[in-house]
Write a protein that holds these residues in place. Structure first.
Motif, PDB file in Angstrom:
ATOM      1  N   UNK A 177      45.929  25.599  -7.384  1.00  0.00           N
ATOM      2  CA  UNK A 177      47.345  25.917  -7.188  1.00  0.00           C
ATOM      3  C   UNK A 177      47.521  26.967  -6.102  1.00  0.00           C
ATOM      4  N   UNK A 178      46.640  27.952  -6.067  1.00  0.00           N
ATOM      5  CA  UNK A 178      46.683  28.985  -5.032  1.00  0.00           C
ATOM      6  C   UNK A 178      46.532  28.368  -3.645  1.00  0.00           C
ATOM      7  N   UNK A 179      45.620  27.417  -3.534  1.00  0.00           N
ATOM      8  CA  UNK A 179      45.378  26.777  -2.230  1.00  0.00           C
ATOM      9  C   UNK A 179      46.551  25.879  -1.841  1.00  0.00           C
ATOM     10  N   UNK A 180      47.131  25.192  -2.809  1.00  0.00           N
ATOM     11  CA  UNK A 180      48.311  24.378  -2.504  1.00  0.00           C
ATOM     12  C   UNK A 180      49.505  25.261  -2.137  1.00  0.00           C
ATOM     13  N   UNK A 181      49.681  26.365  -2.863  1.00  0.00           N
ATOM     14  CA  UNK A 181      50.785  27.281  -2.545  1.00  0.00           C
ATOM     15  C   UNK A 181      50.646  27.813  -1.122  1.00  0.00           C
ATOM     16  N   UNK A 182      49.433  28.181  -0.746  1.00  0.00           N
ATOM     17  CA  UNK A 182      49.221  28.728   0.599  1.00  0.00           C
ATOM     18  C   UNK A 182      49.355  27.651   1.667  1.00  0.00           C
ATOM     19  N   UNK A 191      38.349  26.226  -1.062  1.00  0.00           N
ATOM     20  CA  UNK A 191      37.348  27.107  -1.661  1.00  0.00           C
ATOM     21  C   UNK A 191      36.042  26.996  -0.889  1.00  0.00           C
ATOM     22  N   UNK A 192      35.563  28.133  -0.414  1.00  0.00           N
ATOM     23  CA  UNK A 192      34.246  28.234   0.207  1.00  0.00           C
ATOM     24  C   UNK A 192      33.715  29.604  -0.212  1.00  0.00           C
ATOM     25  N   UNK A 230      37.154  30.334  12.343  1.00  0.00           N
ATOM     26  CA  UNK A 230      38.268  29.428  12.098  1.00  0.00           C
ATOM     27  C   UNK A 230      38.371  28.891  10.690  1.00  0.00           C
ATOM     28  N   UNK A 231      37.324  29.083   9.861  1.00  0.00           N
ATOM     29  CA  UNK A 231      37.371  28.583   8.482  1.00  0.00           C
ATOM     30  C   UNK A 231      38.380  29.410   7.671  1.00  0.00           C
ATOM     31  N   UNK A 232      39.267  28.714   6.967  1.00  0.00           N
ATOM     32  CA  UNK A 232      40.246  29.355   6.085  1.00  0.00           C
ATOM     33  C   UNK A 232      39.738  29.197   4.659  1.00  0.00           C
ATOM     34  N   UNK A 233      39.750  30.271   3.896  1.00  0.00           N
ATOM     35  CA  UNK A 233      39.162  30.218   2.567  1.00  0.00           C
ATOM     36  C   UNK A 233      39.944  31.069   1.579  1.00  0.00           C
ATOM     37  N   UNK A 234      39.915  30.633   0.330  1.00  0.00           N
ATOM     38  CA  UNK A 234      40.553  31.389  -0.739  1.00  0.00           C
ATOM     39  C   UNK A 234      39.605  32.491  -1.203  1.00  0.00           C
ATOM     40  N   UNK A 252      53.012  38.862  -9.417  1.00  0.00           N
ATOM     41  CA  UNK A 252      53.015  39.928 -10.400  1.00  0.00           C
ATOM     42  C   UNK A 252      51.719  40.037 -11.172  1.00  0.00           C
ATOM     43  N   UNK A 253      50.850  39.020 -11.029  1.00  0.00           N
ATOM     44  CA  UNK A 253      49.538  39.045 -11.675  1.00  0.00           C
ATOM     45  C   UNK A 253      48.462  38.904 -10.588  1.00  0.00           C
ATOM     46  N   UNK A 254      47.451  38.110 -10.819  1.00  0.00           N
ATOM     47  CA  UNK A 254      46.409  37.899  -9.814  1.00  0.00           C
ATOM     48  C   UNK A 254      46.663  36.560  -9.126  1.00  0.00           C
ATOM     49  N   UNK A 255      46.830  36.575  -7.820  1.00  0.00           N
ATOM     50  CA  UNK A 255      47.037  35.336  -7.068  1.00  0.00           C
ATOM     51  C   UNK A 255      45.898  35.056  -6.107  1.00  0.00           C
ATOM     52  N   UNK A 256      45.107  36.101  -5.789  1.00  0.00           N
ATOM     53  CA  UNK A 256      44.157  35.934  -4.714  1.00  0.00           C
ATOM     54  C   UNK A 256      44.889  35.871  -3.400  1.00  0.00           C
ATOM     55  N   UNK A 257      44.179  35.532  -2.348  1.00  0.00           N
ATOM     56  CA  UNK A 257      44.777  35.421  -1.023  1.00  0.00           C
ATOM     57  C   UNK A 257      44.000  34.396  -0.217  1.00  0.00           C
ATOM     58  N   UNK A 258      44.539  34.028   0.917  1.00  0.00           N
ATOM     59  CA  UNK A 258      43.822  33.176   1.859  1.00  0.00           C
ATOM     60  C   UNK A 258      43.452  34.029   3.060  1.00  0.00           C
ATOM     61  N   UNK A 259      42.229  33.848   3.521  1.00  0.00           N
ATOM     62  CA  UNK A 259      41.760  34.582   4.693  1.00  0.00           C
ATOM     63  C   UNK A 259      41.134  33.597   5.673  1.00  0.00           C
ATOM     64  N   UNK A 260      40.977  34.047   6.892  1.00  0.00           N
ATOM     65  CA  UNK A 260      40.332  33.220   7.915  1.00  0.00           C
ATOM     66  C   UNK A 260      39.300  34.071   8.648  1.00  0.00           C
ATOM     67  N   UNK A 261      38.160  33.461   8.937  1.00  0.00           N
ATOM     68  CA  UNK A 261      37.162  34.141   9.759  1.00  0.00           C
ATOM     69  C   UNK A 261      37.610  34.101  11.218  1.00  0.00           C
ATOM     70  N   UNK A 262      37.807  35.277  11.775  1.00  0.00           N
ATOM     71  CA  UNK A 262      38.226  35.400  13.162  1.00  0.00           C
ATOM     72  C   UNK A 262      37.360  36.442  13.865  1.00  0.00           C
ATOM     73  N   UNK A 263      36.521  35.987  14.795  1.00  0.00           N
ATOM     74  CA  UNK A 263      35.693  36.893  15.609  1.00  0.00           C
ATOM     75  C   UNK A 263      34.909  37.883  14.766  1.00  0.00           C
TER      76      UNK A 263
END
Length: 327
Positions: A73-78, A175-176, A194-198, A289-300
């Motif tokens: 759900x986190x990945x779909x939301x993002x 997820x990676x 460039x990889x985007x990951x939760x 309001x709780x734990x959602x995690x985040x999405x990040x990307x490897x950049x340089x």
């Protein structure tokens, strides 16, 4: 090891494993030995589902990480917030390793991706022993998706390096788990660009007022940034101690009752557990309001938070192969 910890070391609580199969194997021992156990990183829905199905027996296990369903759900939301407009994403291919935690993850993907307007055009589950991902990427490209959505943890380096070396013209998100480690850039010789990951957190993202201090202290002590399970385990030590304090005892059943009432703001957000009537009993709550995690990307060479907007350290940079294909 679990038996020895309880019988010889006289522990009152165990924080154990980020591997779903291991946690599922330990659950019967937590029940037999009446010793609370919290996992800082295993995701399989089966963990909290087992607590729900047989609460009296399995109540000693706490799922201290997001379930596979919540991760999907986190990945779909993002994806809805970040990628649909940026990349005109209408279709996706799911690519996951064959493991206990990815079965419910993939079910989650198949449900929530269409709900945000993204059609699943291919779904590949591969053996964690896979060495050559060329046939897999060829098959995915033939399906002509706009995006690859991954579920990988026990592998990570090989599919990432081959995705970069083969210039696969598709962005990769999902997820990676290995990508959450600060060493992943060097492990892949920069192929993770460039990889985007939760992730549950990344250095520099101030999820709470405890996040930055912890990641800085961790790096000073160990020479690397904490992984997702590091953040979770750190918080668990503190809210477990808080539960003992509130219970006034380490007696197992009373400690379980206190843990169920956890309301703790740690490094990754506010932790509360779902109750016995919820299908994900004893899993941490997911959502604003709780734990959602985040999405990040490897950049340089750096992990850059890109979602949610409130935590973003930068914008998504499309991989070179994706930009070339767009032209």
């Amino acid at each position: 090891a679990f038996q020895r910890a309880v019988s010889e070391d006289k522990v009152n609580l165990v924080i154990a494993s980020y591997i779903s199969e291991v946690v599922l194997a330990l659950m019967p021992w937590a029940a037999r030995l009446k010793t609370p156990m919290i996992t800082p990183g295993a995701a399989s829905n089966e963990i909290s589902a087992a607590v729900h199905k047989d609460y009296a027996r399995n109540k000693y296990t706490f799922h201290g990480y997001l379930t596979s369903a919540a991760l999907a759900q986190s990945i779909c939301d993002s994806t809805k917030d970040m990628l649909i407009d940026l990349m005109k994403v209408k279709t996706a291919a799911i690519m996951s390793e064959d493991a206990a935690w990815t079965r419910p993850l993939d079910v989650g993907y198949e449900k929530c991706l269409p709900e945000i307007g993204v059609k699943v055009v291919d779904h590949i589950r591969f053996s964690p022993d896979t060495g050559d991902f060329t046939p897999i990427y060829n098959k995915i490209e033939a399906a002509k998706p706009d995006l690859i959505v991954t579920g990988i943890s026990h592998v990570g380096v090989q599919p990432t390096v081959q995705w970069q070396n083969q210039k696969v013209p598709l962005a990769m998100t999902g997820m990676n788990s290995q990508a959450t480690s600060s060493t992943f850039w060097s492990n892949t010789n920069g192929a993770t660009q460039g990889v985007i990951f939760q992730s549950i957190a990344v250095p520099g993202a101030a999820i709470t007022d405890k996040s930055l201090a912890f990641s800085a202290a961790f790096k000073k002590r160990f020479g690397s940034d904490p992984s997702y399970a590091g953040y979770m385990a750190y918080d668990q030590v503190y809210y477990a101690a808080d539960a003992v304090k509130r219970a006034g005892t380490t007696e197992a059943d009373k400690l379980v009752d206190a843990l169920e009432k956890t309301d703790w703001v740690g490094t990754v957000g506010r932790t509360q557990f779902y109750g016995k009537d919820d299908q994900f009993t004893h899993s941490i709550k997911y959502g604003p309001g709780f734990v959602t995690g985040l999405m990040a990307q490897w950049q340089d060479g750096k992990q850059v938070a890109v979602w949610p907007k409130s935590l973003a350290q930068g914008a998504i940079v499309l991989p070179a192969a994706v930009k070339a294909a767009a032209r």
